[in-house]
Design an enzyme around this catalytic site. Structure first.
Site, PDB file in Angstrom:
ATOM      1  N   TYR A  58     105.913 -37.186  43.739  1.00  0.00           N
ATOM      2  CA  TYR A  58     105.943 -36.622  45.090  1.00  0.00           C
ATOM      3  C   TYR A  58     105.947 -35.095  45.006  1.00  0.00           C
ATOM      4  O   TYR A  58     106.922 -34.486  44.551  1.00  0.00           O
ATOM      5  CB  TYR A  58     107.186 -37.078  45.861  1.00  0.00           C
ATOM      6  N   HIS A 127     107.375 -46.926  38.888  1.00  0.00           N
ATOM      7  CA  HIS A 127     106.751 -46.778  40.212  1.00  0.00           C
ATOM      8  C   HIS A 127     105.592 -47.755  40.408  1.00  0.00           C
ATOM      9  O   HIS A 127     105.417 -48.307  41.493  1.00  0.00           O
ATOM     10  CB  HIS A 127     106.261 -45.333  40.363  1.00  0.00           C
ATOM     11  N   PRO A 207     109.427 -49.103  55.914  1.00  0.00           N
ATOM     12  CA  PRO A 207     109.882 -50.144  56.849  1.00  0.00           C
ATOM     13  C   PRO A 207     109.436 -49.882  58.287  1.00  0.00           C
ATOM     14  O   PRO A 207     109.558 -50.764  59.141  1.00  0.00           O
ATOM     15  CB  PRO A 207     111.408 -50.084  56.722  1.00  0.00           C
TER      16      PRO A 207
END
Length: 332
Positions: A58, A127, A207
């Site tokens: 990231y 990951h 989510p």
């Protein structure tokens, strides 16, 4: 607000009922604002959210540095998760590869520890699964990190049920992180039953359907200039967004009737799937963090859960969750 704490998996980890995904603070979802992101991290701790999720990829290290610098004085309050395996460089950020080679595992962990400014990582995830390296070799190297005290618990992300079983035989896996929301429920068929059988906690990322379920993204123009969602995810193409808007409007109608926001209702649905399910909605703004945190107080009846699931039939969703190239990174 005092956030409830729950067990994550069966190896002793305890985290807040909801975590905080940090990816968008540094890349992919529009302009960066490190000052507001840092304030959001600290506000999360004040709200009792202690489960922070970052990764070396990231911002190509920038996100780990931001998180590490921000939590330095409050490290003992944080359950810190980061990840390795996606390989990128700032010299060529558009080139991605995957590595689960043991030597890379060791090097990646040391690099993350340095960027984070910590002496250990609470939860260290692979990951993405490296199709060219046996999972036993990768997890074996990760297990060595536990023995050395550099890592406390191990996790996987986007791993298949078969891979999870193989990995768990090498060293207990504490958590699996995979996409899960009203908009993406593929884990229910095989993956959720597998992790529950093995005593592995489940951590849903996205989510809120990468923000779509908040009802604030009606078309591509609602995304900022530096927002890559429409380029990376087919569901955010102009055509797909138009079709999918019908689905989110159904959720919004139910939310209005209940007196909450659409995103809060979508999070409440994920939370209702069980205490072993710990979502990590991402945000870089305190306002949305507080909205998300409030979702933990929303209780859904069985009828409301059924109504929400009926509002978004999986066969009515337009677009795949990943583009053709990205699908190569999903373990089958």
């Amino acid at each position: 607000m005092s956030m409830e704490k729950v067990k994550l998996g069966s190896q002793g980890a305890v985290v807040s009922r909801m975590g905080l995904g940090c990816m968008g603070m540094s890349e992919f979802y529009g302009e960066r604002n490190d000052e507001e992101s840092a304030a959001t991290l600290l506000r999360a701790l004040d709200l009792g959210i202690n489960f922070f999720d970052t990764a070396d990829v990231y911002g190509i290290g920038d996100n780990e540095e931001l998180v590490g610098k921000t939590i330095a004085r409050r490290r003992d309050e944080v359950f810190l998760a980061t990840k390795f395996a996606n390989v990128r460089t700032k010299a060529d950020p558009n080139k991605w590869s995957i590595s689960g080679k043991p030597e890379y595992v060791r090097a990646a962990c040391d690099a993350s520890l340095k960027r984070l400014g910590v002496d250990h990582i609470d939860l260290y995830y692979q990951h993405r699964v490296d199709p060219n390296t046996p999972i036993e070799d990768t997890v074996g190297a990760m297990a060595d990190l536990v023995k050395q005290g550099k890592v406390r618990y191990l996790g996987l992300s986007e791993a298949s049920a078969a891979t999870i079983r193989r990995a768990h035989k090498v060293h207990p896996i504490t958590a699996l992180q995979t996409e899960y929301s009203l908009w993406e429920r593929h884990v229910e068929a095989e993956i959720l039953p597998t992790v529950r059988e093995l005593g592995i906690g489940f951590v849903p990322y996205s989510p809120l359907g990468r923000g779509f379920l908040t009802g604030t993204i009606a078309n591509v123009s609602d995304l900022g200039e530096k927002d890559t969602r429409n380029a990376r995810y087919p569901r955010f193409s102009e055509e797909a967004l138009e079709k999918n808007q019908v689905l989110v409007e159904r959720v919004r109608a139910i939310a209005e009737r209940k007196g909450v926001k659409a995103g809060q209702l979508a999070l409440a649905w994920v939370l209702a799937q069980g205490e072993d399910v710990v979502p990590i909605p991402g945000t870089k703004r305190r306002k949305y963090l507080e909205e998300n945190a409030a979702a933990t107080a929303i209780k859904l009846t069985p009828t409301e859960i059924e109504e929400l699931e009926a509002a978004i039939p999986q066969d009515e969703i337009a677009g795949e969750r990943y583009g053709a190239n990205a699908l190569k990174a999903i373990d089958k």
